[in-house]
Design an enzyme around this catalytic site. Structure first.
Site, mmCIF file in Angstrom:
data_model
loop_
_atom_site.group_PDB
_atom_site.id
_atom_site.type_symbol
_atom_site.label_atom_id
_atom_site.label_comp_id
_atom_site.label_asym_id
_atom_site.label_seq_id
_atom_site.Cartn_x
_atom_site.Cartn_y
_atom_site.Cartn_z
ATOM 1 N N LYS A 12 1.128 11.455 6.055
ATOM 2 C CA LYS A 12 1.424 10.291 6.923
ATOM 3 C C LYS A 12 1.979 9.135 6.088
ATOM 4 O O LYS A 12 2.989 8.531 6.426
ATOM 5 C CB LYS A 12 0.126 9.851 7.620
ATOM 6 C CG LYS A 12 0.211 8.497 8.302
ATOM 7 C CD LYS A 12 -1.174 7.839 8.473
ATOM 8 C CE LYS A 12 -1.828 7.496 7.180
ATOM 9 N NZ LYS A 12 -2.831 6.462 7.161
ATOM 10 N N LYS A 45 0.845 -1.206 0.000
ATOM 11 C CA LYS A 45 0.000 0.000 0.000
ATOM 12 C C LYS A 45 0.881 1.258 0.000
ATOM 13 O O LYS A 45 0.616 2.233 -0.707
ATOM 14 C CB LYS A 45 -0.917 -0.038 1.223
ATOM 15 C CG LYS A 45 -1.655 1.239 1.537
ATOM 16 C CD LYS A 45 -2.710 1.580 0.509
ATOM 17 C CE LYS A 45 -3.333 2.938 0.799
ATOM 18 N NZ LYS A 45 -4.166 3.397 -0.305
HETATM 19 P P1 NAD Z 1 -11.247 9.462 8.516
HETATM 20 O O1 NAD Z 1 -10.491 10.409 9.370
HETATM 21 O O2 NAD Z 1 -12.357 9.978 7.664
HETATM 22 O O3 NAD Z 1 -11.854 8.278 9.423
HETATM 23 C C1 NAD Z 1 -11.231 7.763 10.563
HETATM 24 C C2 NAD Z 1 -12.289 7.559 11.643
HETATM 25 O O4 NAD Z 1 -11.665 6.965 12.795
HETATM 26 C C3 NAD Z 1 -12.928 8.890 12.115
HETATM 27 O O5 NAD Z 1 -14.338 8.782 12.013
HETATM 28 C C4 NAD Z 1 -12.458 9.019 13.570
HETATM 29 O O6 NAD Z 1 -13.420 9.624 14.409
HETATM 30 C C5 NAD Z 1 -12.242 7.554 13.948
HETATM 31 N N1 NAD Z 1 -11.334 7.366 15.091
HETATM 32 C C6 NAD Z 1 -10.101 7.894 15.269
HETATM 33 N N2 NAD Z 1 -9.575 7.460 16.427
HETATM 34 C C7 NAD Z 1 -10.496 6.641 16.989
HETATM 35 C C8 NAD Z 1 -10.553 5.888 18.197
HETATM 36 N N3 NAD Z 1 -9.528 5.894 19.073
HETATM 37 N N4 NAD Z 1 -11.660 5.163 18.451
HETATM 38 C C9 NAD Z 1 -12.700 5.147 17.590
HETATM 39 N N5 NAD Z 1 -12.719 5.848 16.432
HETATM 40 C C10 NAD Z 1 -11.624 6.587 16.141
HETATM 41 O O7 NAD Z 1 -10.158 8.714 7.619
HETATM 42 P P2 NAD Z 1 -10.409 7.831 6.296
HETATM 43 O O8 NAD Z 1 -10.208 8.686 5.103
HETATM 44 O O9 NAD Z 1 -11.651 7.027 6.467
HETATM 45 O O10 NAD Z 1 -9.111 6.882 6.360
HETATM 46 C C11 NAD Z 1 -9.037 5.766 7.237
HETATM 47 C C12 NAD Z 1 -7.799 4.951 6.877
HETATM 48 O O11 NAD Z 1 -7.913 4.489 5.531
HETATM 49 C C13 NAD Z 1 -6.490 5.743 6.955
HETATM 50 O O12 NAD Z 1 -5.480 4.922 7.449
HETATM 51 C C14 NAD Z 1 -6.230 6.126 5.501
HETATM 52 O O13 NAD Z 1 -4.855 6.322 5.246
HETATM 53 C C15 NAD Z 1 -6.790 4.916 4.770
HETATM 54 N N6 NAD Z 1 -7.269 5.166 3.402
HETATM 55 C C16 NAD Z 1 -8.038 6.253 3.108
HETATM 56 C C17 NAD Z 1 -8.482 6.450 1.797
HETATM 57 C C18 NAD Z 1 -9.314 7.651 1.405
HETATM 58 O O14 NAD Z 1 -9.486 7.882 0.189
HETATM 59 N N7 NAD Z 1 -9.866 8.407 2.332
HETATM 60 C C19 NAD Z 1 -8.148 5.524 0.805
HETATM 61 C C20 NAD Z 1 -7.393 4.409 1.144
HETATM 62 C C21 NAD Z 1 -6.958 4.234 2.451
#
Ligand code: NAD
Length: 304
Positions: free
Chosen positions: A241, A172
């Site tokens: 990150k 990734k």
């Molecule tokens: P986001 O910030 O929208 O979602 C993360 C969620 O986790 C939030 O709702 C937050 O409130 C929650 N959270 C954080 N700490 C927490 C805790 N201790 N307990 C409970 N909930 C908690 O982020 P995202 O865009 O959904 O990304 C999530 C992961 O997926 C990341 O690692 C990112 O790198 C990866 N990712 C994102 C995308 C994208 O296009 N957004 C694509 C591929 C991978």
């Protein structure tokens, strides 16, 4: 596996959880954002207050959290997942985190009698909504087989990257290193062309059918830069990150990655300007400002 836990229902996790509900799985969900949890409760999920509660109710728990520290907090923290693990309970971490952290999590979870795989994704919010994510899995084949059906609800391409947790994360990071660098390379080339008097239309047309074409130009630009729309998507903070994690990985294995290092500096500069929670394509606007290019695309758009 009829009841699953889902921790982290943000941009990606929420639509992934909705697809699991639609496929008939019962879900117990947890997030710091009460509104996101409420929305899923409205669709039949059950709310939990602590990770341990999720783990003790469910044979398998999926985590989709921002970064390594968040996953460590959810697993090792007070009332964390680890204290609820028993009987080969499974943790499927779909967040993009440090592969070394994934390896350590797997060792600890294994010692507590559970199993863990890392299964980060690509495909963005659209892939999450449509259930068409590419899922990169690190962990023993037998554990992957246990959760193949669940993963297939969220993604249509499952790639087993290696038998150790963290291998999914490694591939990734390779991908995101390319995406993060491509965005900056495309932006600086386009800005040079615009300032040299070319129109955006001409550059888009030529690059689209020439060797400068990339996924960023072909798929990401039209929905972000060309529409002057930079709501996430994939936040600049998350790209920062991921490139940081890629740099650490390269350092660990002894590969010089000068371009990735420079790209990270540009994203850092975007974060300093307060753009961290916008889509990572916003780096384009930040670079345009530095270049003194004010006429962006399309010409009628209101761009500061
Ligand atoms: P986001 O910030 O929208 O979602 C993360 C969620 O986790 C939030 O709702 C937050 O409130 C929650 N959270 C954080 N700490 C927490 C805790 N201790 N307990 C409970 N909930 C908690 O982020 P995202 O865009 O959904 O990304 C999530 C992961 O997926 C990341 O690692 C990112 O790198 C990866 N990712 C994102 C995308 C994208 O296009 N957004 C694509 C591929 C991978």
């Amino acid at each position: 596996m009829k009841r699953l836990g889902f921790i982290g229902v943000g941009m990606m996790g929420k639509p992934m959880a909705k697809n699991l509900l639609k496929a008939g799985y019962k879900l117990t969900v947890l997030d710091l954002n009460a509104a996101a949890v409420e929305e899923l409760v409205g669709e039949g999920a059950v709310r939990a207050e602590h990770p341990v509660e999720v783990m003790s109710q469910c044979e398998a728990v999926i985590t989709m959290l921002p970064g390594s520290a968040d996953v460590e907090q959810v697993v090792f923290g007070t009332q964390g997942l680890l204290s609820g693990i028993r009987d080969e309970h499974l943790v499927i971490d779909m967040s993009t985190i440090d592969p070394m952290v994934s390896k350590r999590l797997a060792l600890e979870i294994d010692s507590a009698g559970g199993q863990m795989i890392d299964a980060p994704v690509s495909g963005g919010e659209t892939g999450a909504i449509n259930g068409t994510l590419t899922i990169m899995i690190g962990g023993p084949a037998a554990v992957l087989d246990r959760c193949r059906e669940v993963l297939s609800v969220m993604g249509n391409k499952l790639i087993h990257a290696g038998s150790e947790a963290g291998m999914g994360g490694k591939v990734k990071l390779v991908n995101n290193m390319i995406t993060g660098i491509s965005m900056i390379a495309t932006a600086e080339a386009f800005l040079t062309g615009l300032k040299a008097g070319l129109s955006m239309e001409t550059i888009v047309e030529v690059v689209g059918t020439s060797s400068g074409n990339t996924w960023v130009h072909q798929n990401h630009f039209p929905n972000t830069v060309l529409k002057n729309q930079h709501e996430p998507g994939f936040m600049l903070d998350l790209m920062y990150k991921d490139i940081g994690l890629a740099l650490a990985l390269a350092d660990d294995v002894g590969v010089p990655v000068p371009v990735a290092g420079l790209a990270r500096q540009v994203y850092q500069s975007g974060r300093t300007a307060g753009l961290g929670r916008k889509d990572f394509s916003v780096v384009w606007k930040h670079m345009a400002e530095a270049a003194g290019v004010h006429q962006l695309a399309p010409p009628s758009d209101d761009v500061e």
